[in-house]
Design an enzyme around this catalytic site. Structure first.
Site: not given
Ligand code: BES
Ligand code: ZN
Length: 883
Positions: A269-273, A305-306, A309, A328
């Site tokens: 979905g997304a990434m918190e760099n 969410h991001e 983080h 998480e």
């Molecule tokens: N840190 C994760 C992104 C991620 C997930 C990176 C798996 C590498 C492997 C990010 O913060 C995250 O949790 N994203 C979720 C959405 C969130 C609203 C629960 C996602 O990508 O599904």
């Molecule tokens: Zn996350």
């Protein structure tokens, strides 16, 4: 099996790295097929490591090693050893020493979308969990943190925008070339998984935010050119998130800029760099004509969410990947609280529990069950699971319930104070909760270590003469793979004793006295709670607000359920009573269908729903939730063995048809009452009104298809926003109407140029539950718009099929399983992470009847036996088969 079993990593083997890096300097010369990366840094001995004079072992994967210099001297090939996963320099001079490594990678050839890759011509990175090793050789582990300075250069025309973490330092043209450069510096030490780089022809939308201490932060959202007009909601959501973290947790942003980039090819979905979040564009782009209410709320929640983080994940990160739920679970809890504060808390709680039941509980009850903090993994990417995320969030919520709101805030403050800048563990976090509250949380800690959902058996006895109400609770957690024996958990249960006129009676617990908070704690395997001075027979409302993620086994009469449905003060349990009743009716219906007996009477349920709809004190969103029957998967989970998914579908449809017919007039009235007035706005009120409209239309379609199809077509003809289009089409897809295909084709024709809408079209198709569903899926994979290389498209069609088309995926002839297995195997060659995610769709195969189990086994065995299978798919498929 065709290859050696991949290695398993164990929590107990954790060791700090023997060396620690100083400031890291990275230089990127960006080229689509051959990007050169130079990494320069100094290493010192790690005082925390027991190893002395250890070899330097850095991880690296799918990159070409160009050169290595140690203390400025080029190393000969004989000075190091490299394999396809690491680089070892055995003879290391006394630390500190400097290292300079040059590597080359191929962004265009990177179809796994991990490391540095291209999405529609844009260079971008995804480093969590272990993607940085596809960029350069490094200690690619979260407990190794350092400051990054990143210089990048690229063709100016192709990549006018150059971004990385932290603050922009300098940039300019490179004289005599068609290239330019930029330098970014991030003052906060971070692990490699938070590194990001983006370069491309992007359009930026800008804003700013003034923090609680009056600092101005420049905000930027970067998207593909031409999509700038779809960023306003994301920008608003970002500002709301920044404000909320200040008020709710006292957390301020800590850089001068915060950038977000949206790309169309993204595994997650997304990434918190740090300072540079990268998003799947479906969680950024929104206009009323292109995004549904659900999209709007998802965007708001995921941006939050991001952003959150930044403190829970980035400032305090994880010691190792076993601690993933530390960031998480906690951050999901924080985003859930954010959405509850901005929207309706009651509605948010119900939707979160629906997700928990749809995703986490099946995982916990199946072959992939694991504790929120696992002990072992083969591929860490397989552990970004509903258990780590959603159960992880439930654990945080339970701690808050146990220690109270004030102590919880104190504990969070303590956590930020104690561990800022560190790579922490789950133990560190729980110690803050215990220290701030003075409570012993040692038994509670088992929630992190024990897999499986506890079942709590409830028995009650009311003694009118003694005026006592006895509540006996017995907990039991079934064995899960690798954990045969389970211990009792510490379970906080919200409760109420509801008196005859719907009021909550006083809670006077023997041995305790009158309860301060309406919560009891079950810590033993079995315990009797005796309430005194109960003057009339109460109706028990237990686990209010879904205070603990457990399954209650209660023998509640339909009369009491109907009573709670109409009278419980706790909105969650009002909804829950309806769900329980619906579930029993569907299961009874199923037995009747199978044995050719008359169906059970559903009139009482229909009347209760009727009353709910007429209740002017309830909001529309809640009414919409009340109209939603338990899903087919809920029913399958409740039956738990020898499930015939066709019967589940039929019996659920029959109840829907009965209710729809019974409630016809009210549903029609809702349709008339909830018409779109004025401009679209994704406010809780408007979103609620629309959710009720389409829930009503869906039920009406089941009960009075002729009338409903006419209304649906009318709605589609004049739809002014995407929520209306998807709402009407979903109602149509939910029944077997001749108009379904026609309207789906119309939708495609209207939106063919918009990839996020084409995803919606595939997703709608995936849900059509008519015989031959698998053949429809297979045909759609041949559609010119289908792309195996685009995760969103794959998730829409195949993910939608496994998750939302129970009878199609679990078809008795095994065709659903076969089509999905074919896709997994094809995709595994290019994108193992996404292939493995699809493979988790098989997790409930053991609930099914024998023919289905056999068919699933055939496909899982075929996957496991495939030569060259990825670690990702091997882990999921082999565990699903065995567990
Ligand atoms: N840190 C994760 C992104 C991620 C997930 C990176 C798996 C590498 C492997 C990010 O913060 C995250 O949790 N994203 C979720 C959405 C969130 C609203 C629960 C996602 O990508 O599904
Ligand atoms: Zn996350």
């Amino acid at each position: 099996m065709a290859q050696d079993a991949p290695t398993t990593i164990h929590l107990k083997d954790y060791k700090p790295a023997p060396y620690v890096p100083g400031d890291l300097f990275l230089n990127f010369s960006l080229e689509p097929r051959a990007t050169r990366v130079t990494s320069r840094l100094q290493f010192s001995a790690n005082p925390a490591s027991k190893e002395k004079n250890a070899a330097l072992v850095l991880t690296g994967e799918r990159i070409k090693l160009v050169s290595v210099k140690l203390d400025s001297k080029a190393l000969a090939a004989s000075d190091y050893v490299f394999t396809d996963s690491d680089l070892t320099i055995p003879n290391i001079p006394a630390a500190p020493f400097t290292l300079e490594i040059e590597t080359e990678c191929d962004p265009v050839g990177n179809t796994a979308l991990s490391g540095l890759y291209q999405s529609s011509g844009i260079f971008c990175t995804q480093c969590e969990a272990e993607g940085f090793r596809r960029i350069t050789y490094f200690y690619d582990r979260p407990d190794v943190m350092t400051r990054y300075t990143v210089r990048m250069e690229a063709n100016k025309a192709a990549c006018p925008v150059l971004l990385s973490n932290g603050n922009f330092q300098e940039g300019g043209d490179i004289a005599g070339t068609d290239r330019h450069f930029a330098v970014w510096h991030d003052p906060h030490p971070k692990p490699s998984y938070l590194f990001a780089l983006v370069a491309g022809d992007l359009a930026g939308v800008h804003g700013s935010f003034t923090t609680m201490s009056s600092k101005t932060v420049q905000l930027g959202i970067y998207v593909e050119k031409g999509k700038e007009d779809r960023c306003a909601w994301a920008m608003e959501s970002l500002k709301a998130s920044m404000r909320w973290d200040e008020t709710a947790f006292g957390r301020e942003y800590d850089l001068d800029v915060f950038n977000i980039v949206a790309v169309s090819d993204f595994n997650m979905g997304a990434m918190e760099n740090k300072g540079l979040n990268v998003f799947n564009d479906k969680y950024i782009l929104a206009l009323p004509e292109t995004a549904t209410d659900l999209d709007y709320t998802n965007i708001e929640a995921i941006i939050a969410h991001e952003y959150f983080h930044n403190w829970t994940g980035n400032r305090i990160t994880c010691r190792d990947w076993f601690q993933l739920c530390l960031k998480e679970g906690l951050t999901v809890f924080r985003d859930q609280e954010f959405s509850s504060d901005l929207r309706s808390r009651a509605v948010k709680r119900i939707t979160d529990v629906k997700t928990l039941r749809a995703r986490q509980m099946p995982e916990d009850a199946g072959p992939l069950a694991h504790p929120p903090r696992p002990n072992a993994y083969i591929e860490i990417n397989n552990f970004y699971t509903p258990t780590v995320y959603e159960k992880g969030a439930e654990i945080c919520r339970m701690m808050k319930t146990l220690i109270g709101e004030k102590a919880f805030r104190k504990a969070m403050d303590l956590y930020f104070e104690r561990h800022d800048g560190e790579a922490a563990t789950v133990e560190d976090f729980v110690a803050c909760m215990a220290d701030a509250s003075g409570r012993d949380l040692s038994q509670f800690f088992k929630w992190y270590e024990q897999a499986g959902t506890p079942h709590v058996k409830v028995t009650t006895h009311y003694d009118a003469k003694a005026k006592t109400f006895d509540l006996t609770l017995a907990q039991k957690t079934a064995p899960t793979p690798g954990q045969a024996d389970k211990q009792p958990m510490h379970i906080p249960l919200g409760l109420g004793l509801v008196g005859p006129s719907g009021e909550d009676m006083a809670l006077d617990l023997e041995g305790v006295g009158s309860l301060n908070a309406p919560i009891i704690e079950l810590t033993e395997e079995k315990k009797l709670f005796r309430f005194r001075n109960v003057t009339a027979r109460p109706v028990l409302s237990l686990n209010r607000g879904f205070s603990a993620p457990v399954i209650l086994q209660e023998n509640v009469s339909p009369e009491d359920q109907l009573f709670l449905m109409g009278r419980d003060k706790d909105t969650f349990n009002r909804w829950e009573a309806g769900q329980s009743l619906g579930k029993s009716l569907i299961i009874a219906n199923l037995a009747a269908l199978r044995d050719k007996l008359p169906p059970p009477r559903s009139k009482g349920y229909a009347d209760a729903l009727q009353k709910t709809l007429a209740d002017t004190t309830l909001d529309a969103a809640f009414k919409a939730l009340m109209l939603g029957l338990p899903t087919e998967a809920d029913i399958a989970a409740a039956i738990a063995k020898d499930v015939d998914t066709d019967l589940v579908l039929q019996s659920r449809n029959r109840l829907r048809a009965e209710l729809g017919a019974e409630l016809k007039d009210s549903l029609l009235a809702i349709w008339k009452d909830t018409e779109e007035r004025g401009a679209y706005a994704p406010t809780p009120e408007n979103t609620g009104r629309r959710s009720l409209r389409y829930a009503a239309l869906g039920l009406l379609a089941a009960g009075a298809p002729k009338i409903a199809v006419d209304l649906i077509q009318r709605d589609l003809a004049k739809a002014s926003n995407m929520t209306a289009e998807i709402g009407a089409l979903s109602a149509l897809v939910g029944i077997d109407a001749p108009e379904t295909n026609l309207e789906l084709e119309n939708f495609h024709a209207r939106h063919a140029g918009d990839s996020l809408l084409v995803d919606k079209w595939f997703s709608l198709h995936s849900q059509v539950a008519t015989p031959g569903a698998a053949a429809r899926i297979e045909a759609l994979m041949g559609h010119p718009d289908f792309r195996l290389s685009t995760p969103n498209r794959v998730y829409a069609l195949i993910g939608g099929f496994t998750a939302m088309n129970l009878s199609g995926f679990h078809a008795a002839d095994g065709e659903g399983y076969r089509v999905v297995a074919d896709t997994i195997l094809k995709l595994d060659k290019t994108n193992p992470q996404v292939a493995a995610r699809l493979a988790t769709g098989f997790r409930s195969w053991r609930l099914m009847d024998e023919a289905r189990r056999k068919a699933a086994t055939v496909q899982l065995e075929r996957i496991v036996a495939t030569p060259g299978l990825s670690r990702d798919c091997f882990e999921i498929a082999s565990k699903t088969l065995k567990g």
